[in-house]
Motif scaffolding. Structure first.
Motif, PDB file in Angstrom:
ATOM      1  N   LEU A  26       0.827  -1.209   0.000  1.00  0.00           N
ATOM      2  CA  LEU A  26       0.000   0.000   0.000  1.00  0.00           C
ATOM      3  C   LEU A  26       0.864   1.262   0.000  1.00  0.00           C
ATOM      4  O   LEU A  26       0.524   2.250  -0.658  1.00  0.00           O
ATOM      5  N   GLN A  29       2.099   1.627  -3.563  1.00  0.00           N
ATOM      6  CA  GLN A  29       0.995   1.957  -4.465  1.00  0.00           C
ATOM      7  C   GLN A  29       0.494   3.376  -4.249  1.00  0.00           C
ATOM      8  O   GLN A  29       0.038   4.035  -5.186  1.00  0.00           O
ATOM      9  N   HIS A  30       0.582   3.856  -3.027  1.00  0.00           N
ATOM     10  CA  HIS A  30       0.188   5.231  -2.719  1.00  0.00           C
ATOM     11  C   HIS A  30       1.003   6.204  -3.560  1.00  0.00           C
ATOM     12  O   HIS A  30       0.458   7.109  -4.213  1.00  0.00           O
ATOM     13  N   ARG A  56      -5.158   0.376 -11.395  1.00  0.00           N
ATOM     14  CA  ARG A  56      -4.367   0.593 -10.183  1.00  0.00           C
ATOM     15  C   ARG A  56      -5.288   0.761  -8.978  1.00  0.00           C
ATOM     16  O   ARG A  56      -5.021   0.244  -7.893  1.00  0.00           O
ATOM     17  N   ILE A  60      -5.402  -1.369  -5.472  1.00  0.00           N
ATOM     18  CA  ILE A  60      -5.350  -0.737  -4.153  1.00  0.00           C
ATOM     19  C   ILE A  60      -6.580  -1.130  -3.333  1.00  0.00           C
ATOM     20  O   ILE A  60      -6.479  -1.379  -2.124  1.00  0.00           O
ATOM     21  N   CYS A  64      -6.455  -2.881   0.326  1.00  0.00           N
ATOM     22  CA  CYS A  64      -7.127  -2.277   1.483  1.00  0.00           C
ATOM     23  C   CYS A  64      -8.130  -3.242   2.110  1.00  0.00           C
ATOM     24  O   CYS A  64      -8.240  -3.332   3.335  1.00  0.00           O
ATOM     25  N   LEU A 109      -5.212   8.316   1.284  1.00  0.00           N
ATOM     26  CA  LEU A 109      -6.205   7.588   0.504  1.00  0.00           C
ATOM     27  C   LEU A 109      -7.622   7.994   0.911  1.00  0.00           C
ATOM     28  O   LEU A 109      -8.493   8.191   0.065  1.00  0.00           O
TER      29      LEU A 109
END
Length: 213
Positions: A26, A29-30, A56, A60, A64, A109
């Motif tokens: 994460l 990916q952030h 994407r 994510i 999550c 996010l």
């Protein structure tokens, strides 16, 4: 492996290692997602960039959701008026730096996913209105972002220490009334005239819980 006949210790260790993988994923990916949505390209390539961003966002969302489910099975605990964090963080596979970066990624996010998706309507928790490019991304990420936020709040610890004899609220840096000043039931709870140990502990636990959030 988690559903096999492994011992509780082995299951917890495997869950902790899996959690670390999710945390690292994460975090990376952030940063990747922020870069993608900031480079929308020109009109001829915008559709391609949007499809890439949507894929994407789906990835994510899956991360999550998995992290939220895992954290919901390893929540923090209240002990003597203090909150201890999830065993997934206590075992040591997730470092303090990783946990901080993970929390910052989750915070970003949620801010992104909580934007309003239609101008002039209350379609999201935030007053910020997203643009047309971000709208499908916000819609896709809103529920997974809520899942990980709620799960993380329930799994984190508090650095606040309690006093078994009750704290002096005048010296308390965190006042619960700042969180619940419009809730009559909470005000009644906090303004109780009882000075018993149980009453003090209840108020103190409430303050600790607010500190975690």
């Amino acid at each position: 492996f988690l559903l096999s006949n492994a011992s509780p210790v082995q299951r917890k260790k495997a869950a902790s290692q899996f959690m670390r993988c999710l945390v690292q994923t994460l975090i990376s990916q952030h940063h990747t997602f922020k870069t993608l949505i900031s480079n929308r390209g020109d009109r001829s390539t915008r559709a391609v960039v949007l499809r890439t961003c949507l894929r994407r966002a789906d990835f994510i969302s899956a991360v999550c959701t998995e992290a939220g489910i895992l954290l919901s099975n390893y929540q923090g605990n209240v002990d003597n008026g203090s909150v201890t964090g999830s065993d997934l963080f206590a075992i040591g596979d997730v470092s303090e730096v990783e946990r901080q970066c993970f929390t910052e990624s989750v915070d970003w996010l949620w801010k992104f996913a909580s934007q309003n998706t239609s101008e002039g309507e209350a379609s999201g928790p935030s007053d910020t209105i997203c643009n047309s490019f971000q709208r499908p991304l916000v819609i896709n990420l809103r529920m997974p972002a809520a899942i990980i936020v709620v799960a993380l709040c329930g799994a984190l610890s508090s650095s606040r220490k309690t006093n078994e004899r009750g704290s002096d609220e005048s010296q308390d840096q965190l006042c619960v009334s700042e969180f619940y000043d419009s809730d009559s039931s909470a005000n009644e709870f906090l303004s109780s005239d009882e000075n018993t140990a149980e009453s003090r502990n209840r108020r103190e636990i409430c303050r600790v819980a607010c500190h975690v959030v």
